[in-house]
Enzyme design. Sequence first.
Site, PDB file in Angstrom:
ATOM      1  N   ASP A   1      26.289  26.304  55.128  1.00 35.50           N
ATOM      2  CA  ASP A   1      25.309  25.902  54.108  1.00 35.50           C
ATOM      3  C   ASP A   1      25.948  25.616  52.752  1.00 35.50           C
ATOM      4  OD1 ASP A   1      23.302  26.255  56.001  1.00 35.50           O
ATOM      5  OD2 ASP A   1      22.958  28.336  55.423  1.00 35.50           O
ATOM      6  N   ASP A   2      27.164  25.067  52.765  1.00 33.91           N
ATOM      7  CA  ASP A   2      27.877  24.845  51.516  1.00 33.91           C
ATOM      8  C   ASP A   2      28.372  23.409  51.363  1.00 33.91           C
ATOM      9  OD1 ASP A   2      28.720  26.194  49.098  1.00 33.91           O
ATOM     10  OD2 ASP A   2      30.789  25.915  49.781  1.00 33.91           O
TER      11      ASP A   2
END
Length: 284
Positions: free
Chosen positions: A228-229
Amino acid sequence: MSVATVILQLICPDRPGLVSELAGWVAANGGNIRHADHHTDAGAGVFLSRIEWELEGFGIPRQALPAAAQALADRLSGQAKLHFSDAWPKVAIFASKQSHCLVDLLWRVQSGELPMQVPLVIANHPDLEALCSGFGVRFVCIPSSRENKPEVERRILGLLEDNQIELAVLAKYMQVLSGEFLARFPDVINIHHSFLPAFKGAQPYQRAWDRGVKLIGATAHYVTEELDDGPIIEQTTVPVGHRDEVADLIRKGRDTERMALARALRLHLRRQVIVYRGRTAVFA
């Protein structure tokens, strides 16, 4: 019938006269520019550009354009990507059990809203097979567990290669792709059910409710090895109130997930996104 266009995405060191030079190159070859968007990141000394012009009547033949664009980029000490609006890429959609993002994307493809082809849907549960059959899309179920994950990813990579897939979209796939997978197939877009960087990982709606937030959202981003980056493409939000329970946040969140993913995918397909320095410039 829409006119076919050429789209040039360029990143190069910033210097005076770049906009004029790029527009002049298109004009010198008889191109009619439809859109031109530019951005300078002063801190990085980087110039980014997206120029779109009509293919018909352009002085450089279509088959010679990639080499010509590369020569232009080399002259500017930059990097270029060239695309044609009538070349619709083949996209694989990954799903699990939740249908809301998948059905939304398939409907948008069927209606001609998203310029792409969907040769297959890959899932780790069989629940959505009938839905895909209704849209006439091939459905492949490959159950996944921690123990068989390497073999599952090898099978998926084979399917992507066999079907000449250019982009994968994780429409609530709920599985983490390994670094080895992403090294072989890096072009992946994911939808995460929170307004990143808040509430990364699992159960973001529960954690948002626990914190009593007044706004929830969804984030569509490119996938990187760090969970999620990846570079963010699109985010949507919706207000929540003190009377909302977790189920209400989930219900509202599904709407934001559908919208964020569809918008991000359209931006990507229209080549309106340039990734640089771990972030994006979105020429919307």
